[in-house]
Enzyme design. Structure first.
Site, PDB file in Angstrom:
ATOM      1  N   HIS A 208       0.812  -1.214   0.000  1.00  0.00           N
ATOM      2  CA  HIS A 208       0.000   0.000   0.000  1.00  0.00           C
ATOM      3  C   HIS A 208       0.847   1.265   0.000  1.00  0.00           C
ATOM      4  O   HIS A 208       0.407   2.312  -0.451  1.00  0.00           O
ATOM      5  CB  HIS A 208      -0.972  -0.009   1.183  1.00  0.00           C
ATOM      6  N   GLU A 449     -12.507  -9.127  -4.770  1.00  0.00           N
ATOM      7  CA  GLU A 449     -11.051  -9.239  -4.599  1.00  0.00           C
ATOM      8  C   GLU A 449     -10.659 -10.535  -3.901  1.00  0.00           C
ATOM      9  O   GLU A 449      -9.524 -10.685  -3.471  1.00  0.00           O
ATOM     10  CB  GLU A 449     -10.492  -8.003  -3.877  1.00  0.00           C
ATOM     11  N   ASP A 473      -5.525  -7.588  -4.363  1.00  0.00           N
ATOM     12  CA  ASP A 473      -5.803  -8.698  -3.450  1.00  0.00           C
ATOM     13  C   ASP A 473      -6.214  -9.947  -4.211  1.00  0.00           C
ATOM     14  O   ASP A 473      -5.888 -11.057  -3.793  1.00  0.00           O
ATOM     15  CB  ASP A 473      -6.885  -8.301  -2.439  1.00  0.00           C
ATOM     16  N   CYS A 520     -10.589  -1.560 -10.054  1.00  0.00           N
ATOM     17  CA  CYS A 520      -9.926  -0.453  -9.346  1.00  0.00           C
ATOM     18  C   CYS A 520      -8.580  -0.877  -8.768  1.00  0.00           C
ATOM     19  O   CYS A 520      -7.888  -0.077  -8.161  1.00  0.00           O
ATOM     20  CB  CYS A 520     -10.827   0.114  -8.266  1.00  0.00           C
TER      21      CYS A 520
HETATM   22  C1  PEP Z   1      -7.178  -4.267  -4.470  1.00  0.00           C
HETATM   23  O1  PEP Z   1      -7.015  -5.147  -3.636  1.00  0.00           O
HETATM   24  O2  PEP Z   1      -6.980  -4.423  -5.686  1.00  0.00           O
HETATM   25  C2  PEP Z   1      -7.628  -2.923  -4.054  1.00  0.00           C
HETATM   26  C3  PEP Z   1      -7.971  -2.001  -4.919  1.00  0.00           C
HETATM   27  O3  PEP Z   1      -7.616  -2.656  -2.730  1.00  0.00           O
HETATM   28  P1  PEP Z   1      -6.278  -2.425  -1.892  1.00  0.00           P
HETATM   29  O4  PEP Z   1      -5.122  -2.376  -2.833  1.00  0.00           O
HETATM   30  O5  PEP Z   1      -6.452  -1.162  -1.152  1.00  0.00           O
HETATM   31  O6  PEP Z   1      -6.245  -3.618  -0.996  1.00  0.00           O
HETATM   32 MG    MG Z   2      -7.830  -4.872  -1.647  1.00  0.00          MG
END
Ligand code: PEP
Ligand code: MG
Length: 572
Positions: A208, A449, A473, A520
């Site tokens: 992240h 996800e 994820d 996303c």
């Molecule tokens: C993902 O898992 O692709 C997502 C958009 O959420 P994050 O990266 O914040 O876990």
């Molecule tokens: Mg995620």
């Protein structure tokens, strides 16, 4: 170019020019060039050094002052938590206050300072280790757990003693931040107007922290084998996000080259500006919505500058990570309202709190876990702590009056979770009605996800208004590869056919049930896959704001009917 030496640290090669400039090869997370001074960011309290002090009484006073300040902070946290999460969850802050007020703890610290003439930090660290060990060795489970509380309270005091409290990060001029590693909450607290680039020694390109750097639109390198000591602080440096190189004390020639490269980079960006205001449509007439991923309301300008057609993912957990206490309903309302109003009619998808795993805020008091990616995170935290969840839902429903807000729930694996979410949403609406507070009827969708969600996507699609695929994820759980683990990067392959087929299946399920489906996760902004996603019928792509115009260019050059079949063959 004279006097090059070569030495090796870990697995990585470092080219070193003996006289002057040094260069280090990291892994690039986001491209672009940054030229500026280095700011070596260290969690000073992590490595506590033993130092002799001349005046033990003075040092004792310094400890007592930090102790009082920590108790004050905890009292504030307790008051806030009572309001937002209820007495049961607030109790932890009361326990910490009591532990800090306990004579045995303070006596141990003060005795060490006075008998050994050492600094308060060292005395706190020794006391911490002694007490934590003592608690951990106890038979009683409740007492065993106090070991981590001793760690927490000691950490708080150490942070105060070192002056390194996170909310005090403030740079006078924009800098290149270099650190051993950065947690998402540390990164979230660094404003993009003050940071030119990030360079870390550790960290995964899928973490992240890396995602945040991309969202902030600044060059970033991880896995950079640079030895960080204070001598680097303030040195001139260049980060080349294209090749992954960090140059420290760049020579004249390198600086000149990098300035030229920066100019070319800006010129390329400038060229894309002609696509502003143009429709996002393929040559054969397929329209896609191109949206932005953001971490907070400070990113909005860049969404508009890059002609984002909406916000496909507002990671609301960063609001929680950049502070020390739970944000209240009114505080959240203010931010969501700003986002909704700024974006006008454009849709803003706000994802509910997705905390846990690498996204940790101490005040949540989340348990330490053996396997955090598979642990207490996302919707699981919200459904287990409905007070926190309902506060956010109230703010979101109220804010939806001011614009086109949609709500999205993360980490869904079952229908049962959706049923529970719906019950809580209903409670929130009834309570808002009772309180006489106006609220809207935002669309509600879920993130796909987890492989479980993909497999039951057709059934889930009947319960929600939209899907958005979280490929970060989804890759982690499909391939059984921890996205945080920098040693597994070669195995973390979001373009793996298993992941891409899951995307195809999810889109089909969504369309069969007449709802829309977006992406996303980071793959949404992957230019190599844009054409494939169009072929699969993806309705929306959400990505870092700086990627939007480049992806629009690709879309406008694509003919799905002509290229589709070959793309399916190549990737699926
Ligand atoms: C993902 O898992 O692709 C997502 C958009 O959420 P994050 O990266 O914040 O876990
Ligand atoms: Mg995620």
């Amino acid at each position: 170019m004279l006097c090059w030496g070569l030495f090796v640290r870990g697995n990585a090669k470092i080219d070193k020019r003996v006289c002057g400039m040094k260069q280090y090869k990291g892994k690039s997370v986001f491209d672009g060039i940054a030229i500026g001074r280095l700011y070596v960011y260290g969690r000073k309290n992590q490595q506590v050094k033993q130092e002799r002090v001349k005046d033990a009484d003075q040092e004792t006073l310094r400890f007592r002052k930090a102790q009082r300040r920590a108790i004050g902070q905890l009292a504030g946290l307790y008051e806030e938590a009572i309001k937002t999460v209820g007495a049961a969850h607030a109790a932890i802050f009361e326990i910490h206050q009591m532990m800090l007020q306990d004579d045995a703890y303070a006596e141990s610290v003060e005795t060490i300072i006075c008998t050994q003439n050492v600094n308060a930090e060292y005395a706190v660290a020794v006391t911490r280790d002694k007490f934590a060990e003592m608690f951990a060795a106890m038979d009683d489970d409740y007492m065993k757990e106090r070991a981590s509380d001793v760690q927490d309270i000691s950490q708080r005091i150490l942070r105060i003693l070192s002056g390194g409290e996170l909310d005090e990060i403030d740079f006078k001029e924009p800098v290149i931040v270099a650190a051993e590693d950065l947690s998402p909450s540390e990164t979230a607290q660094m404003h993009s107007s003050k940071v030119l680039a990030f360079v870390t020694v550790h960290g995964s390109v899928n973490s992240h922290t890396a995602i945040l750097a991309r969202t902030m639109g600044i060059p970033a390198l991880v896995g950079t084998p640079v030895f960080l000591d204070s001598s680097l602080h303030g040195k001139m440096a260049v980060v080349d996000g294209d090749t992954g190189f960090l140059y420290v004390d760049p020579d004249h020639e390198t600086l000149g080259k990098m300035r030229e490269k920066y100019k070319t980079f800006l010129a390329q960006r400038e060229l894309l500006q002609t696509l502003k205001g143009k429709e996002t449509i393929t040559r054969d007439g397929k329209k896609v919505l191109l949206c932005a991923n953001v971490g907070n309301d400070k990113d909005l300008d860049r969404v508009l500058e890059n002609d984002g057609e909406g916000i496909g993912l507002f990671r609301s957990e960063f609001l929680y990570l950049e502070r020390d206490t739970y944000p209240t309903e009114e505080e959240q309302l203010k931010i969501y309202k700003t986002v909704a109003k700024t974006m006008g009619e454009k849709r803003v998808i706000i994802r509910t709190l997705d905390i846990g795993a690498d996204k940790q805020a101490a005040y949540f008091g989340l348990p330490k876990e053996e396997n955090p990616a598979m642990g207490f995170r996302g919707i699981r935290v919200c459904l287990t702590r409905p007070e926190i969840f309902k506060t956010q839902l109230r703010a979101l429903f109220r804010a939806s009056v001011f614009g086109n807000i949609a709500i999205m729930y993360p980490m869904i694996t079952s229908l049962k979770e959706i049923t529970r979410i719906k019950e809580l949403v209903e409670e929130v609406k009834q309570e808002l009605k009772k309180d006489g507070l106006p609220f809207g009827e935002p669309k509600q969708g879920i993130m796909i996800e987890t492989p479980a969600a993909v497999m039951i996507s057709e059934r889930l699609a009947r319960e929600v208004d939209f899907f958005s695929i979280g490929t970060n994820d989804l890759t982690q759980y499909t391939l059984a590869v921890d996205r945080q683990n920098e040693r597994l990067e070669d195995f973390y392959d979001p373009r793996h056919p298993a992941v891409l087929r899951m995307i195809a299946q999810t889109v089909e399920s969504a369309h069969r049930e007449k709802i829309w489906c977006g992406i996303c996760g980071e793959l949404g902004g992957d230019p190599e896959l844009t054409k494939l996603f169009l072929t699969l019928g993806v309705d929306e792509l959400s990505m870092p704001p700086e990627n939007i115009l480049a992806i629009r260019k690709i879309i406008r050059e694509t003919n799905v009917k002509e290229e589709g079949e070959a793309l399916r063959k190549e990737f699926l």
